[in-house]
Enzyme design. Sequence first.
Site, PDB file in Angstrom:
ATOM      1  N   GLY A  69      61.280  30.533  21.794  1.00  0.00           N
ATOM      2  CA  GLY A  69      59.892  30.180  21.573  1.00  0.00           C
ATOM      3  C   GLY A  69      59.731  29.272  20.368  1.00  0.00           C
ATOM      4  O   GLY A  69      58.887  28.368  20.364  1.00  0.00           O
ATOM      5  N   THR A  70      60.525  29.505  19.327  1.00  0.00           N
ATOM      6  CA  THR A  70      60.472  28.647  18.137  1.00  0.00           C
ATOM      7  C   THR A  70      60.870  27.222  18.493  1.00  0.00           C
ATOM      8  O   THR A  70      60.230  26.255  18.048  1.00  0.00           O
ATOM      9  CB  THR A  70      61.401  29.203  17.047  1.00  0.00           C
ATOM     10  OG1 THR A  70      60.930  30.479  16.631  1.00  0.00           O
ATOM     11  CG2 THR A  70      61.459  28.276  15.848  1.00  0.00           C
ATOM     12  N   SER A 194      57.417  32.788  24.472  1.00  0.00           N
ATOM     13  CA  SER A 194      58.773  33.278  24.271  1.00  0.00           C
ATOM     14  C   SER A 194      58.993  34.517  25.127  1.00  0.00           C
ATOM     15  O   SER A 194      58.213  35.472  25.073  1.00  0.00           O
ATOM     16  CB  SER A 194      58.984  33.619  22.791  1.00  0.00           C
ATOM     17  OG  SER A 194      60.314  33.964  22.536  1.00  0.00           O
ATOM     18  N   ALA A 195      60.077  34.527  25.899  1.00  0.00           N
ATOM     19  CA  ALA A 195      60.297  35.569  26.900  1.00  0.00           C
ATOM     20  C   ALA A 195      60.492  36.950  26.292  1.00  0.00           C
ATOM     21  O   ALA A 195      60.102  37.956  26.897  1.00  0.00           O
ATOM     22  CB  ALA A 195      61.488  35.212  27.768  1.00  0.00           C
ATOM     23  N   HIS A 196      61.115  37.057  25.123  1.00  0.00           N
ATOM     24  CA  HIS A 196      61.397  38.386  24.583  1.00  0.00           C
ATOM     25  C   HIS A 196      60.134  39.102  24.116  1.00  0.00           C
ATOM     26  O   HIS A 196      60.180  40.289  23.815  1.00  0.00           O
ATOM     27  CB  HIS A 196      62.420  38.322  23.447  1.00  0.00           C
ATOM     28  CG  HIS A 196      61.904  37.743  22.172  1.00  0.00           C
ATOM     29  ND1 HIS A 196      61.823  36.387  21.935  1.00  0.00           N
ATOM     30  CD2 HIS A 196      61.442  38.341  21.052  1.00  0.00           C
ATOM     31  CE1 HIS A 196      61.349  36.191  20.732  1.00  0.00           C
ATOM     32  NE2 HIS A 196      61.106  37.351  20.176  1.00  0.00           N
ATOM     33  N   CYS A 320      56.374  43.966  -0.127  1.00  0.00           N
ATOM     34  CA  CYS A 320      57.447  44.888  -0.499  1.00  0.00           C
ATOM     35  C   CYS A 320      58.553  44.925   0.542  1.00  0.00           C
ATOM     36  O   CYS A 320      59.670  45.353   0.258  1.00  0.00           O
ATOM     37  CB  CYS A 320      56.884  46.301  -0.677  1.00  0.00           C
ATOM     38  SG  CYS A 320      55.378  46.392  -1.642  1.00  0.00           S
TER      39      CYS A 320
END
Length: 485
Positions: A69-70, A194-196, A320
């Site tokens: 996807g990126t 994005s598939a995941h 954090c």
Amino acid sequence: MPYFDAASAAPLHPVARRALQASLDEGWADPARLYREGRRARLLLDAAREAAADAVGCRPDELVFTPSGTHAVHAGVSGALAGRRRVGRRLVVSAVEHSAVLHAAEAWEAAGGSVTEVGVDRHGAVAPEAYAAELGGTTALACLQSANHEVGTEQPVREVAEACRSLGVPLLVDAAQSLAWGPVEGDWSLLTASAHKWGGPSGVGLLAVRKGVRFARQGPADERESGRSAGFQNIPAIVAAAASLRAVRAEAATEAARLRALVDRIRARVPELVPDVEVVGDPVRRLPHVVTFSCLYVDGETLLHELDRAGFSVSSGSSCTSSTLIPSHVLKAMGVLSEGNVRVSLPPFDTSEEDVDRFLAVLPGLVAGVRERFGAPASATGAEGAAGAAVPAEASGASEASASSDASDAAGSLVLDTLGRRCPIPVIELAKVIGEVPVGNTVTVLSDDEAARLDIPAWCGMRGQEYVGERGAEAGVAYVVRRLR
């Protein structure tokens, strides 16, 4: 062990697993070849493209598969900007876009382009009129996510797309979080996913570019995927991605209603069970499976570890939990509490009511334990301003904060030095000493933790005190709080 981080990566859908295994035997060959094995691979690839295009709402020849996807975002942004270089060099994005979009924007700016960020409200949504106001004659591309990855807020894509269309500006929509639940509404120009995120295998992204959109691919030419995504296609993974997208879409309405009810229970019960909690994100216009909340006086990393030990996998936007020590850009843009931040994103088909009930049962004790470890004041019982226990050195990583009168401040003001101390210590120390100044006087907190810029104003709103503002200091930033009660 309940997995509550589907917004990062959803578990592999059973349909994806079966499709992946089946296509390993048929989809290994080069789909560009004319022999039998190549033709089989081509048939699988074409069928997957048609299924994915149907889910997206575009033509098959408008959609290409990418390695992630990126990669789809970077290819879409760079190609659209290059295709409209004669129009201008201005890119407009929302302040809460995924880091993939923001990194692409940074690269564009480093190459000499300009980037305009549109702010959001406290729910994390852009105002369509504010977004439209930033679209000018030199704008080459606009980007807007369909739904936020951290807080679940849905964006007004349809309204923004109309404004973009009226001004002739293409709109790229990052639909990674929402595509499993339905097609993106509005007249968008480019779309990525994005598939995941929907239960497909990792390593498969989608890039859709509408016909008529000026697009100039960047990088070396490649004959595959219309030249927009270089490299040999992972056909088994692509087939599994398309099959799982079709499967989750078939049950999206039913599963969305079920998960929305579970999320509504979390949204309602967490503030009842845990004192000093802020639930963030739009309560109505949101993804059905995501809920995010922040806990005052809590270290996010410690809380996530405690939840993990209790059997729950969740994520966080707290500084954090990040090696950068900078709070989530999404929470920062929203101006909400960042400390003790927890994002719960329920996987479709894999989350039961019992899982949610057990989460709600263990959360209060875990938060209380973390607060006790960090020496937080007993704010839950209205004991704000009590002396409070010392913060253990192993928890704070620094010595006790110091409070002293300072002639440079207003008469009666208290100066609290928390330099070198990370969230949530500055806010905890503020809570301890606020009762030491008369009503109407101020406490000045010196802090070099970026999270303090969010958490001190948020604490004031939650505890009924006045946040006066910030000013420069010899070291760090001085945050001024006036006691109202």
